[in-house]
Design a protein around this motif. Structure first.
Motif, short mmCIF file in Angstrom:
data_model
loop_
_atom_site.label_atom_id
_atom_site.label_comp_id
_atom_site.label_asym_id
_atom_site.label_seq_id
_atom_site.Cartn_x
_atom_site.Cartn_y
_atom_site.Cartn_z
N ALA A 174 0.01 5.48 -8.27
CA ALA A 174 -0.41 4.25 -7.59
C ALA A 174 0.01 3.00 -8.37
O ALA A 174 0.08 3.02 -9.60
N LEU A 175 0.26 1.94 -7.62
CA LEU A 175 0.51 0.62 -8.18
C LEU A 175 -0.64 -0.28 -7.78
O LEU A 175 -1.17 -0.18 -6.68
N HIS A 176 -1.02 -1.17 -8.67
CA HIS A 176 -2.12 -2.09 -8.42
C HIS A 176 -1.57 -3.51 -8.37
O HIS A 176 -0.86 -3.94 -9.28
N TYR A 177 -1.92 -4.24 -7.31
CA TYR A 177 -1.41 -5.60 -7.10
C TYR A 177 -2.21 -6.60 -7.93
O TYR A 177 -3.42 -6.71 -7.81
N ASP A 178 -1.51 -7.34 -8.78
CA ASP A 178 -2.10 -8.41 -9.57
C ASP A 178 -1.65 -9.73 -8.93
O ASP A 178 -0.53 -10.20 -9.16
N LYS A 179 -2.52 -10.29 -8.09
CA LYS A 179 -2.19 -11.49 -7.33
C LYS A 179 -1.93 -12.69 -8.25
O LYS A 179 -1.03 -13.49 -8.00
N GLU A 234 0.81 -1.22 0.00
CA GLU A 234 0.00 0.00 0.00
C GLU A 234 0.84 1.26 0.00
O GLU A 234 0.40 2.30 -0.49
N CYS A 263 4.86 3.90 -8.12
CA CYS A 263 5.61 3.65 -9.34
C CYS A 263 6.91 4.47 -9.32
O CYS A 263 6.87 5.68 -9.05
N LEU A 265 3.11 -5.88 -9.71
CA LEU A 265 2.54 -4.58 -9.39
C LEU A 265 2.40 -3.83 -10.71
O LEU A 265 3.36 -3.68 -11.45
N ILE A 266 1.18 -3.38 -10.99
CA ILE A 266 0.87 -2.75 -12.27
C ILE A 266 0.83 -1.24 -12.11
O ILE A 266 0.17 -0.71 -11.22
N SER A 267 1.54 -0.55 -12.98
CA SER A 267 1.48 0.90 -13.07
C SER A 267 0.71 1.24 -14.35
O SER A 267 1.24 1.12 -15.45
N LYS A 268 -0.55 1.62 -14.17
CA LYS A 268 -1.39 1.95 -15.32
C LYS A 268 -0.93 3.23 -16.01
O LYS A 268 -1.13 3.40 -17.20
#
Length: 69
Positions: free
Chosen positions: A32-37, A22, A26, A42-45
């Motif tokens: 923000a980074l989004h967690y792809d389990k 959390e 990036c 960690l995805i940076s859109k």
């Protein structure tokens, strides 16, 4: 820590600490980074990159990221 299962060809990877994730941003956009389990990334859109998580450790090195394009 890597746990070796009964089948020596299978390795169980440690999951990352969600609270730690959390606080990460990036390294390029500082967004923000989004967690792809599923893919352990960690995805940076903002910059269309996926940063790997290896053995529970996020690797936020630009040269290690893969493009989402």
């Amino acid at each position: 820590m890597v746990e070796i299962l009964e089948d020596s060809n299978k390795v169980e990877h440690k999951s990352p600490d969600i609270k730690m994730l959390e606080g990460l941003v990036c390294p390029i956009s500082h967004g923000a980074l989004h967690y792809d389990k599923k893919h352990m990334e960690l995805i940076s859109k903002n910059v269309n990159l996926a940063f790997p998580i290896r053995d529970g450790i996020p690797i936020l090195i630009i040269s290690e990221a893969r493009s989402l394009d």
